[in-house]
Every structure is written in C-alpha cells, then in structure tokens.
Design an enzyme around this catalytic site. Structure first.
Site, PDB file in Angstrom:
ATOM      1  CG  LEU A   1      -1.290  12.621  10.106  1.00  0.00           C
ATOM      2  CD1 LEU A   1      -0.495  11.541   9.941  1.00  0.00           C
ATOM      3  CD2 LEU A   1      -2.811  12.499  10.460  1.00  0.00           C
TER       4      LEU A   1
ATOM      5  CD  GLU B   1       4.797  10.746   2.811  1.00  0.00           C
ATOM      6  OE1 GLU B   1       3.592  11.289   2.821  1.00  0.00           O
ATOM      7  OE2 GLU B   1       5.729  10.976   3.792  1.00  0.00           O
TER       8      GLU B   1
ATOM      9  CB  CYS C   1      49.819 -10.963  11.224  1.00  0.00           C
ATOM     10  SG  CYS C   1      49.942 -10.321   9.555  1.00  0.00           S
TER      11      CYS C   1
ATOM     12  NE  ARG D   1       1.515  18.898   4.785  1.00  0.00           N
ATOM     13  CZ  ARG D   1       1.896  19.811   5.769  1.00  0.00           C
ATOM     14  NH1 ARG D   1       2.973  20.581   5.923  1.00  0.00           N
ATOM     15  NH2 ARG D   1       0.849  20.060   6.796  1.00  0.00           N
TER      16      ARG D   1
ATOM     17  CE1 TYR E   1       3.785   0.986  -1.194  1.00  0.00           C
ATOM     18  CE2 TYR E   1       5.671   2.153  -1.223  1.00  0.00           C
ATOM     19  CZ  TYR E   1       4.943   1.176  -1.156  1.00  0.00           C
ATOM     20  OH  TYR E   1       6.010  -0.013  -1.390  1.00  0.00           O
TER      21      TYR E   1
ATOM     22  CE1 TYR F   1       5.836  -2.370 -20.151  1.00  0.00           C
ATOM     23  CE2 TYR F   1       8.192  -1.410 -20.316  1.00  0.00           C
ATOM     24  CZ  TYR F   1       6.791  -1.513 -20.009  1.00  0.00           C
ATOM     25  OH  TYR F   1       6.380  -0.027 -19.381  1.00  0.00           O
ATOM     26  CG  ASP F   2      12.650  -3.886 -23.209  1.00  0.00           C
ATOM     27  OD1 ASP F   2      11.915  -3.292 -22.328  1.00  0.00           O
ATOM     28  OD2 ASP F   2      13.738  -4.351 -22.888  1.00  0.00           O
TER      29      ASP F   2
HETATM   30  S1  IVH Z   1      -2.818  10.599   6.286  1.00  0.00           S
HETATM   31  C1  IVH Z   1      -5.489  14.156   7.178  1.00  0.00           C
HETATM   32  N1  IVH Z   1      -1.244   8.396   5.873  1.00  0.00           N
HETATM   33  O1  IVH Z   1       2.564  12.232   7.554  1.00  0.00           O
HETATM   34  C2  IVH Z   1      -4.553  12.875   7.144  1.00  0.00           C
HETATM   35  N2  IVH Z   1      -0.039  10.537   6.294  1.00  0.00           N
HETATM   36  O2  IVH Z   1       2.727  14.270   9.731  1.00  0.00           O
HETATM   37  C3  IVH Z   1      -3.322  13.034   6.126  1.00  0.00           C
HETATM   38  N3  IVH Z   1       2.086  10.489   5.972  1.00  0.00           N
HETATM   39  O3  IVH Z   1       2.035  15.084   5.309  1.00  0.00           O
HETATM   40  C4  IVH Z   1      -2.267  12.200   6.235  1.00  0.00           C
HETATM   41  N4  IVH Z   1       2.350   8.337   5.722  1.00  0.00           N
HETATM   42  O4  IVH Z   1       3.263  13.256   4.565  1.00  0.00           O
HETATM   43  C5  IVH Z   1      -1.348   9.976   6.089  1.00  0.00           C
HETATM   44  N5  IVH Z   1      -0.033   6.503   5.501  1.00  0.00           N
HETATM   45  C6  IVH Z   1      -0.376   7.619   5.955  1.00  0.00           C
HETATM   46  C7  IVH Z   1       1.181   8.673   5.903  1.00  0.00           C
HETATM   47  C8  IVH Z   1       1.135   9.945   6.111  1.00  0.00           C
HETATM   48  C9  IVH Z   1       3.041   9.344   5.834  1.00  0.00           C
HETATM   49  C10 IVH Z   1       2.723  11.842   6.005  1.00  0.00           C
HETATM   50  C11 IVH Z   1       2.136  12.772   5.215  1.00  0.00           C
HETATM   51  C12 IVH Z   1       1.741  14.045   5.950  1.00  0.00           C
HETATM   52  C13 IVH Z   1       2.365  13.538   7.365  1.00  0.00           C
HETATM   53  C14 IVH Z   1       1.584  14.167   8.348  1.00  0.00           C
END
Ligand code: IVH
Length: 677
Positions: free
Chosen positions: A83, A178, A416, A139, A228, A36-37
């Site tokens: 959320l 994320e 000790c 964000r 992820y 790979y390198d």
């Molecule tokens: S979905 C409309 N899935 O949680 C739904 N968010 O409090 C959008 N987050 O700003 C989010 N893991 O940074 C989703 N598996 C996941 C997540 C996730 C972490 C974070 C995300 C968001 C925050 C909302």
C-alpha cells in the site's frame, strides 16, 4: 445403535470447530472449559485408535508437529500488493482528490470509504478448497511466498474449515489477512524467553515473524498468535460481495476474525474523523497497529481505479505518528518505590513519541540496564505503546559508548541512605531500611493494617495519608499510641469515625503469630511463608535469633528468602518497631506444635479469580493452603492451575494464553472433597 468411528469423529470435529470459533473468534463461549476439553480428549483418543481417519481440518492438527514441509515456494496467482502511505491530512486529501478525479466525481459528493486498522503483523494468504484450509503462504516478494501451512494451522483464529453450511462453501477461496501477536501474549513470551536465558523479541511483530518461521510447528502452537482477515483475493463457486464492507461481513460469516473497528462512510472528512478516533483507541487495543487502511468501498469503483506498480489506486495506508524514536539518554536516576524497590529511570532529551513529548522512561531494574548496556550519554530508542509509560528498547551503537562509565547500582538508598540489598538471583534491589524509609512507610502501614495481616478495619489509604502526612506517624507501632485528641485535630474529622478507628486499632492487638509476621512486610515473606515460619519456630525470639542456616530448614524457605528474613530482622529500625508493637500490647497465643499432615498439593501454586458461590476466595485459598498449595495473586508459567468463577478477567486470559489448566467452582469443590478428610 452407536455411531461408527467415522461418524463420531465427524460429530466431534463439528462440535469442536463450533465451540472453538465461539471461544477464540467471537469471544462468546457457550461450553464450560471442562466439557470442551472432554470433547477434545475424546477426539484425540479416537484418532489415536484410527490414525487413518485423521484429516487435515481436524482440530487435533492445531497442536503442531515436528514434521513439516515448511518454506517451499508458493507462487501467488493474485499478487500480494503493498500500500502507498500518507502521513498527514494534506496528503490524505490529495489521495481522495485523485480518486474522485479518476472516477469523474463531483466535489460535493463523498466517495464511500471503508476504514480499518492497519495491523502491525505479517501478511498471510490462506487457500481453501471445498471449504477446507489447504495452504497458507507468506507474502514473500509479493509474487512468490513461502509455505507456512503447518504453522498457520496452529493459530486458533484461522478456520481449518469454513463455518457456513457445507453446501454453501465456495469451491475455491483465497483469504488475505494479517497474523499478529497480542501485546499481553508478547510480554508473557518475552518473560519466558528471559527466564530461559534466551534473547527477548524487540516487538510483537518480530515475535510473530519468528513464530511463523519455526520449523517445528509445535513451537508455533505455543505462541499467542491471532489472525485478522482483511480481503478476499480469489473466490470461485460463490458470488463476490459487492463492497469491501460486505466482504468483511461475508468473511465473518465464514468463521474468520475481522476487525471490530472497521467502519464505512462517505468522503474524506468522515475518514479523517475515523482516523483521529482510531488514533485515540490505539493504546488501548490488545495488539499493535501503525495506522488506518482506507479502501474505496465499492468493488466496481475499485476495479475501475485499478493498480499502479505494486499498489492499488483504491486503497492507502494512513499512518499514525511513530511510536519508536531515538533520543539521548542524559542520566539514569533511581526511584524508591513503595516497597523499597529501586527502579532506574531514564532521563531523556525530550522528544515527541506517538504524539506525546517524552522526557522520562522506566527501565524496570538494574539487570535490564546491564542487559541493554545503557550509559549516560548513549543514544537510545524509546517506545511508547499501550502502557503509555515509555520504555527504552535498545541502545544505538556509537563511537563514544565504550568510553562512558558503566551504570552502577547505588550502594545506598537515595531517600534514606540505608544500605541497598540485592540478592544474587533476584532482579530487584531494595532499600534495606524497610519500615524506616519514608518512601516505604505508607505502604508498610497499609500492608500492616490489611485484612489478612492485622485486620484494622477502616484503616485505608485515605486515613494512612492523613496519619503520615498530618500527624507524622512514623511506623505501624505509632498506630497504637494515637489518641482521640490527635485525630480530632485532623480537618473535618468527626468524633464517631475517629472513635471507630481507635477501636479497630485496639481490637487488632489480639492477633496470631502468623498474622503478625505477615504484617511486618518482610520482603519475600507472604502469608504462607509467615505461617510456615510460625510453625517452625513457635515464637518470635527464636525466629529473630535464627541464622540463615536454620531459617532454610523451614518448608518453602530457600536461601534467598532466608537471607531477606535475616536482613530484615537484623535491621535496627525494624527491631525497634517490633519491640514497640509488643510494648503497645500486640500479642498472640503460643503456636501449636507442628502436626504432621499429608500435603497433597505440596509444591503447587494456585490462582483464584472471579467470584465463587459456595465460599469466598479467601476461604477457598485457606482450604487450598491447608492442602499444601501456595495461593498466588498472579498467573505465571509456574502456576499449576487457575480456579475461575464468573467475572474472571485478565488472569483467566493469561492462563489461557500460557496454556495453564482452568477449573470452575465445581471442579474445585470436587478436588477439595477428594483431599480433605
Ligand atoms: S489491504 C491491496 N488491509 O499492509 C491491498 N492491508 O503496506 C492489500 N496490512 O502487506 C492490503 N493491515 O500486510 C490491508 N487492514 C489491512 C491491513 C493491511 C495491515 C498490511 C498488509 C500489507 C501491507 C501493505
């Protein structure tokens, strides 16, 4: 006919993308690192020759650069929502009820839900045009973020181009996900920060945020970040998957890393079980999560449920109990470890953290106590994560702090009462009593008997426990005075195994000076230093007489090591044990006069891991040492190279994280052949 540079570059980029994806995202490499390198070097060389052919999606762009368009505002066409949270089963059941009411579902039927970890990192939006990553944004406030493209390009698990066939690429794609920093990488980064005199990061999330806010993306490239994917926000030129779970599969097919812990099932009780299960896995995960995100799986149902204010009605964060809480530091006690190291332990007012009541926490060493400026009576924030052993993170400022007495390092061993020694530079303070301190005796005997020291076959931990606890064995010298009658008084002891042990002990009398010096367990004296001391001084009386000024003339022995040798050999109890060992017949041949020899690996530290075919790791270590290398059991940023055979695990991971060269057995053999005459 040979390829044109354009064609060759295209081939190289495809190959490298493919193998990087196998390695970083799927954790299933097919190509040896060296090959790979070689591909990567060829790519870099060709791009150096033809800079006009460098493209935004070339793997070479992952290394980062000093020039950066960082942080210009990026409007989010599709807002980045947050959320709502729920914290317990009642609230969760409420959420489910509202979903069913809005969808007009009967109570008996479970809504299909998709569950996945709530990553404790930073939300990022990735824009792809014609399959190529063109922009990455934070964000921000949800409607406008900041451009962090150059930094995000350096993250190995972010595809620079999509993985599927080019003719199936969507014309436009926006992926949400994320960026996290795995805990192991975080610990290593903080160790480097401290070593460089910089402030450590409070947690992996802050460290990830700091990495994404670098103006020089070459620095980001060195931070262990991972991405992820958890949602598609825009999709043009391809069919939108019908459910969230299908979206995740589609994203995986396009080369994104998605959580392996995602699951789908019907109704609130399925979700409750998934939550409980994920909570039990939390501590073992390589990165921090702070809950489980539950999403209505079906896309049509999602659209039907819609949004309220800044959060969807079809998803919720089902949070885990906090892993950081504050409590009162009642006292700091000192424990003496098996090697004499004094470890401060925080005694706390008991408090639940992450579901467990915590009343003690480790503080590592006195320097850490000073760095955090902890004093009995302070209010502290404690954290309980993967390691299970809780940690004191910081002090909460309060009025009383300045009046409380400073926390001093004890001058005497709490077990000790011998003197406690702490060298200027060293982080660890130790009880100086060595073999005499009861807390250290068992470990000292275990080390004495170990294979690379006196090599007493069969004398393992179980025997040592019996000998010390039942027969009152006081030091390694006492081993040579053990009798068959004594051993036969031990519970369930067979004559044969007792006899075998006595024979093994007797055989070990015939040893070498380097082995004997190593076996003594002098702090900071490993195998290679023991060998160097034997070569330098030739005999034990000369070494015992040597003052620090003379000791430092030994290759590899600096003032700190010299002082600890001197202290150890001046300690009355250690001297007595040495005399007893010699009186018991432990002996060695004279050491040969030093032979001048070329040392091509002088000053390098090597680590061996996994299995080797043509020789044992010990043999490989001996051969590396003979060329002047030090061989260490752990990987740090000072490691020169790691030799990894099949079965290599965490050491190989650390090497990769720290960017340390890794070589396989063939590479090692080639190197040995080159240098050994
Ligand atoms: S979905 C409309 N899935 O949680 C739904 N968010 O409090 C959008 N987050 O700003 C989010 N893991 O940074 C989703 N598996 C996941 C997540 C996730 C972490 C974070 C995300 C968001 C925050 C909302």
């Amino acid at each position: 006919m040979s390829d044109s540079p354009e064609q060759r570059l295209q081939v190289l980029r495809s190959l490298i993308h493919h193998h990087a994806h196998l390695y970083h995202t799927l954790d299933a490499p097919e190509l040896p690192d060296a090959s790979y390198d070689a591909l990567f070097r060829e790519l870099l060389a060709l791009e150096r020759e033809h800079p006009e052919l460098i493209s935004a999606d070339s793997p070479s762009q992952r290394v980062g650069s000093a020039i950066n368009t960082a942080f210009t505002p990026v409007p989010h066409v599709v807002p980045m929502l947050s959320l709502d949270n729920v914290f317990n089963e009642t609230d969760w059941l409420d959420f489910d009820r509202r979903v069913r009411e809005r969808l007009g579902w009967e109570l008996a039927v479970g809504v299909p839900y998709a569950c996945e970890p709530k990553f404790d990192g930073l939300a990022v939006a990735l824009h792809y045009e014609q399959g190529v990553l063109v922009q990455a944004a934070t964000r921000g406030d949800g409607s406008t973020g900041e451009d962090i493209t150059a930094n995000v390009r350096t993250i190995a698990t972010v595809p620079l181009r999509l993985a599927g066939p080019a003719d199936a690429w969507p014309t436009r794609l926006e992926v949400r996900g994320e960026v996290v920093m795995p805990r192991a990488g975080f610990e290593a980064l903080n160790a480097r920060q401290l070593a460089a005199g910089d402030k450590p990061f409070a947690n992996p999330r802050n460290a990830a945020a700091g990495a994404l806010r670098q103006l020089d993306s070459r620095i980001t490239a060195q931070r262990p970040l991972s991405f992820y994917a958890y949602a598609i926000a825009r999709l043009e030129g391809a069919e939108w998957p019908a459910s969230h779970s299908q979206s995740l599969r589609w994203l995986a097919g396009q080369g994104f890393q998605v959580s392996e812990l995602a699951c789908t099932g019907p109704g609130p009780h399925f979700v409750q079980q998934a939550w409980t299960h994920l909570l039990t896995q939390r501590d073992a995960l390589p990165f921090d999560i702070d809950g489980m995100v539950v999403k209505v799986d079906d896309r049509r149902q999602q659209l039907e449920l819609g949004f309220i204010a800044r959060a969807p009605r079809w998803a919720v964060a089902y949070k885990f109990p906090a892993q950081e809480v504050s409590t009162r530091l009642e006292a700091i006690d000192w424990q003496v470890g098996r090697t004499g190291a004094l470890t401060p332990v925080a005694r706390l007012t008991p408090v639940p953290v992450g579901g467990v009541v915590v009343s003690n926490a480790t503080l590592h060493n006195h320097d850490e106590v000073m760095r955090l400026d902890l004093r009995a009576g302070d209010t502290v924030v404690i954290h309980r994560a993967g390691d299970v052993i809780p940690k004191v993170l910081r002090r909460v400022d309060d009025d009383g702090h300045e009046q409380r007495p400073l926390t001093a390092l004890p001058a005497q061993c709490p077990v000790c009462a011998s003197a406690v020694i702490k060298e200027e530079e060293a982080a660890i303070a130790r009880c100086s009593a060595g073999l005499y301190c009861p807390a250290q005796r068992k470990e000292a005997i275990r080390h004495f008997a170990s294979r690379r020291a006196m090599d007493i076959e069969g004398l393992g931990e179980k025997w040592i426990d019996l000998l010390v606890d039942q027969l009152g064995l006081e030091s390694s010298a006492g081993l040579y005075r053990l009798t068959l009658e004594q051993l036969l008084t031990l519970p369930r002891m067979a004559e044969k195994s007792a006899g075998n042990l006595l024979q093994a002990i007797a055989r070990s009398r015939d040893t070498t000076l380097p082995r004997f010096l190593f076996a003594l367990g002098i702090p900071n004296v490993g195998e290679s230093t023991a060998a160097a001391l034997a070569r330098q001084f030739g005999n034990l009386p000369a070494l015992i007489a040597a003052e620090v000024e003379l000791l430092v003339q030994t290759p590899d022995v600096g003032p700190v090591v010299a002082q600890s040798i001197r202290d150890f050999l001046q300690e009355q109890h250690n001297r007595q044990v040495i005399a007893e060992l010699q009186a018991a017949g432990v002996h060695w041949p004279e050491v040969e006069a030093p032979q001048p020899q070329a040392q091509p690996l002088q000053g390098q530290t090597w680590v061996l891991t996994g299995t080797l075919e043509s020789m044992s790791r010990d043999q490989a270590g001996d051969r590396l040492r003979a060329l002047g290398a030090k061989v260490s059991g752990s990987v740090s940023k000072k490691t020169h190279a790691v030799v990894a055979g099949p079965g290599a695990g965490s050491k190989l991971d650390s090497a990769r994280e720290l960017g340390i060269p890794v070589m396989d057995e063939a590479g090692l053999l080639a190197l040995l052949q080159e240098h050994e005459r």
